[in-house]
Design a protein around this motif. Structure first.
Motif, PDB file in Angstrom:
ATOM      1  N   ARG A  51     -12.538 -38.903  29.413  1.00 13.44           N
ATOM      2  CA  ARG A  51     -12.470 -38.873  27.955  1.00 13.44           C
ATOM      3  C   ARG A  51     -12.484 -40.275  27.361  1.00 13.44           C
ATOM      4  N   GLY A  52     -12.743 -41.276  28.190  1.00 13.67           N
ATOM      5  CA  GLY A  52     -12.996 -42.624  27.683  1.00 13.67           C
ATOM      6  C   GLY A  52     -11.880 -43.628  27.864  1.00 13.67           C
ATOM      7  N   ALA A  53     -10.721 -43.202  28.372  1.00 11.18           N
ATOM      8  CA  ALA A  53      -9.591 -44.131  28.489  1.00 11.18           C
ATOM      9  C   ALA A  53      -9.749 -45.074  29.671  1.00 11.18           C
ATOM     10  N   ARG A  54      -9.104 -46.216  29.573  1.00  6.08           N
ATOM     11  CA  ARG A  54      -8.875 -47.114  30.689  1.00  6.08           C
ATOM     12  C   ARG A  54      -7.610 -46.579  31.349  1.00  6.08           C
ATOM     13  N   VAL A  55      -7.690 -46.157  32.599  1.00  6.65           N
ATOM     14  CA  VAL A  55      -6.567 -45.432  33.200  1.00  6.65           C
ATOM     15  C   VAL A  55      -5.989 -46.159  34.400  1.00  6.65           C
ATOM     16  N   THR A  56      -4.672 -46.264  34.427  1.00  6.98           N
ATOM     17  CA  THR A  56      -3.962 -46.726  35.617  1.00  6.98           C
ATOM     18  C   THR A  56      -3.153 -45.542  36.143  1.00  6.98           C
ATOM     19  N   LEU A  57      -3.363 -45.207  37.415  1.00 13.53           N
ATOM     20  CA  LEU A  57      -2.640 -44.112  38.066  1.00 13.53           C
ATOM     21  C   LEU A  57      -1.630 -44.722  39.020  1.00 13.53           C
ATOM     22  N   VAL A  58      -0.353 -44.516  38.739  1.00  9.47           N
ATOM     23  CA  VAL A  58       0.709 -45.016  39.608  1.00  9.47           C
ATOM     24  C   VAL A  58       1.056 -43.863  40.544  1.00  9.47           C
ATOM     25  N   ALA A  59       0.605 -44.000  41.802  1.00  5.99           N
ATOM     26  CA  ALA A  59       0.612 -42.853  42.715  1.00  5.99           C
ATOM     27  C   ALA A  59       1.649 -42.967  43.813  1.00  5.99           C
ATOM     28  N   GLY A  60       2.477 -41.957  43.919  1.00  4.20           N
ATOM     29  CA  GLY A  60       3.438 -41.838  45.010  1.00  4.20           C
ATOM     30  C   GLY A  60       2.844 -40.980  46.108  1.00  4.20           C
ATOM     31  N   ASN A  61       3.703 -40.232  46.785  1.00  2.00           N
ATOM     32  CA  ASN A  61       3.269 -39.391  47.894  1.00  2.00           C
ATOM     33  C   ASN A  61       2.507 -38.168  47.364  1.00  2.00           C
ATOM     34  N   THR A  62       1.308 -37.921  47.898  1.00  2.00           N
ATOM     35  CA  THR A  62       0.532 -36.751  47.485  1.00  2.00           C
ATOM     36  C   THR A  62       0.054 -36.014  48.726  1.00  2.00           C
ATOM     37  N   VAL A  63      -0.618 -34.897  48.490  1.00  2.00           N
ATOM     38  CA  VAL A  63      -1.154 -34.127  49.613  1.00  2.00           C
ATOM     39  C   VAL A  63      -2.520 -34.687  50.035  1.00  2.00           C
ATOM     40  N   GLY A  64      -2.618 -36.013  50.093  1.00  2.00           N
ATOM     41  CA  GLY A  64      -3.857 -36.635  50.545  1.00  2.00           C
ATOM     42  C   GLY A  64      -4.990 -36.550  49.537  1.00  2.00           C
ATOM     43  N   LEU A  65      -4.657 -36.633  48.242  1.00  2.00           N
ATOM     44  CA  LEU A  65      -5.684 -36.536  47.197  1.00  2.00           C
ATOM     45  C   LEU A  65      -6.569 -37.777  47.194  1.00  2.00           C
TER      46      LEU A  65
END
Ligand code: CTP
Ligand code: CA
Length: 240
Positions: A51-65
């Motif tokens: 949708r056009g944003a500049r995005v920062t994803l602060v990522a912890g533990n995931t199911v290997g995404l």
């Protein structure tokens, strides 16, 4: 605008999303974590970028995404790491979304060497672990905004997963949590019966600090992300 067209309503905006669970170390080989998959936060980050944003994803533990494309990914382990990363990256954000499942407590002491069983086959350190409270990152961001460390026009979104019990309904608990956290929008998921955790679909409500409440019908996490961003973007546009 034709049906299905992707809105570019976050063009020129900075969005910071936290996702996944935190890991709280006990020693060099052990940690405590939770069942968060990270899927809802990743869906939000991916869609905000589309949708056009500049995005920062602060990522912890995931199911290997897999990392969403065109998104800056910052990896964190513990709640304290998350707090530091959010303080850094949210400072100049227009929209901050706390979808991470933050451990409420962490082991009070982190051993620098592996905790081992003695000759009797037992370990006192593992039988009884003293825990101390983690900081409330979301409430901290709201306080930081009040104190000028975040943009005053920023919009802050929290998440809650609640079950109803004899003390109140899911909605009662969600409304109380919204007030307690002081965020602008709370995504409230009804859990129990295996819903929300480790599954692809959710249901719940969107609660606004302005008193606005709307149902979030059962749908994919991508569909939920679209509704959450619609509500959040409306608030971003209302502030400036
Ligand atoms: N949260 C946070 N820091 C914490 C705990 C929670 O930032 N230490 C954030 C979560 O990312 C979420 C919101 O606060 O956006 C609500 O999390 P939740 O666990 O439901 O809230 P708690 O205050 O921990 O309440 P509870 O006792 O129900 O776990
Ligand atoms: Ca909690």
């Amino acid at each position: 605008e034709h049906p299905g067209a992707l809105r570019r309503d976050l063009e020129g905006r900075k969005v910071v999303v936290s996702a996944g669970g935190t890991k709280e170390a006990l020693d060099p080989v052990r940690y405590l974590t939770n069942r968060s998959s990270g899927k809802q936060g990743y869906a939000l980050a991916r869609l905000a970028a589309q949708r056009g944003a500049r995005v920062t994803l602060v990522a912890g533990n995931t199911v290997g995404l897999a990392d969403p494309s065109a998104v800056e990914v910052v990896r964190i382990a513990s709640a304290l790491d998350l707090q530091a990363a959010m303080a850094e990256h949210a400072a100049d954000a227009d929209l901050v979304i706390m979808a991470a499942a933050v451990a409420d407590y962490r082991p009070a002491d982190v051993a620098t060497t592996k905790l081992k069983k003695g000759a009797d086959g037992r370990s006192e350190a593992l039988e009884s672990i003293t825990m101390i409270e983690n900081p409330d990152v979301l409430a901290g961001l709201v306080a930081a905004r009040r104190e000028g460390a975040l943009r005053s026009e920023s919009v802050i979104v929290g998440f809650a997963a609640e079950t109803g019990d004899e003390g109140g309904t899911v909605l009662d608990y969600g409304r109380a949590k919204l007030r307690r956290k002081g965020c602008d929008l709370l995504v409230l998921n009804a859990v129990g019966d295996g819903r929300a955790f480790e599954v692809d679909e959710n249901s719940g409500w969107l609660l606004g600090a302005d008193g606005g409440e709307s149902a979030l019908p059962l749908g994919s996490k991508t569909a939920m992300a679209a509704r959450i961003l619609d509500a959040a973007a409306a608030r971003v546009h209302a502030t400036r």
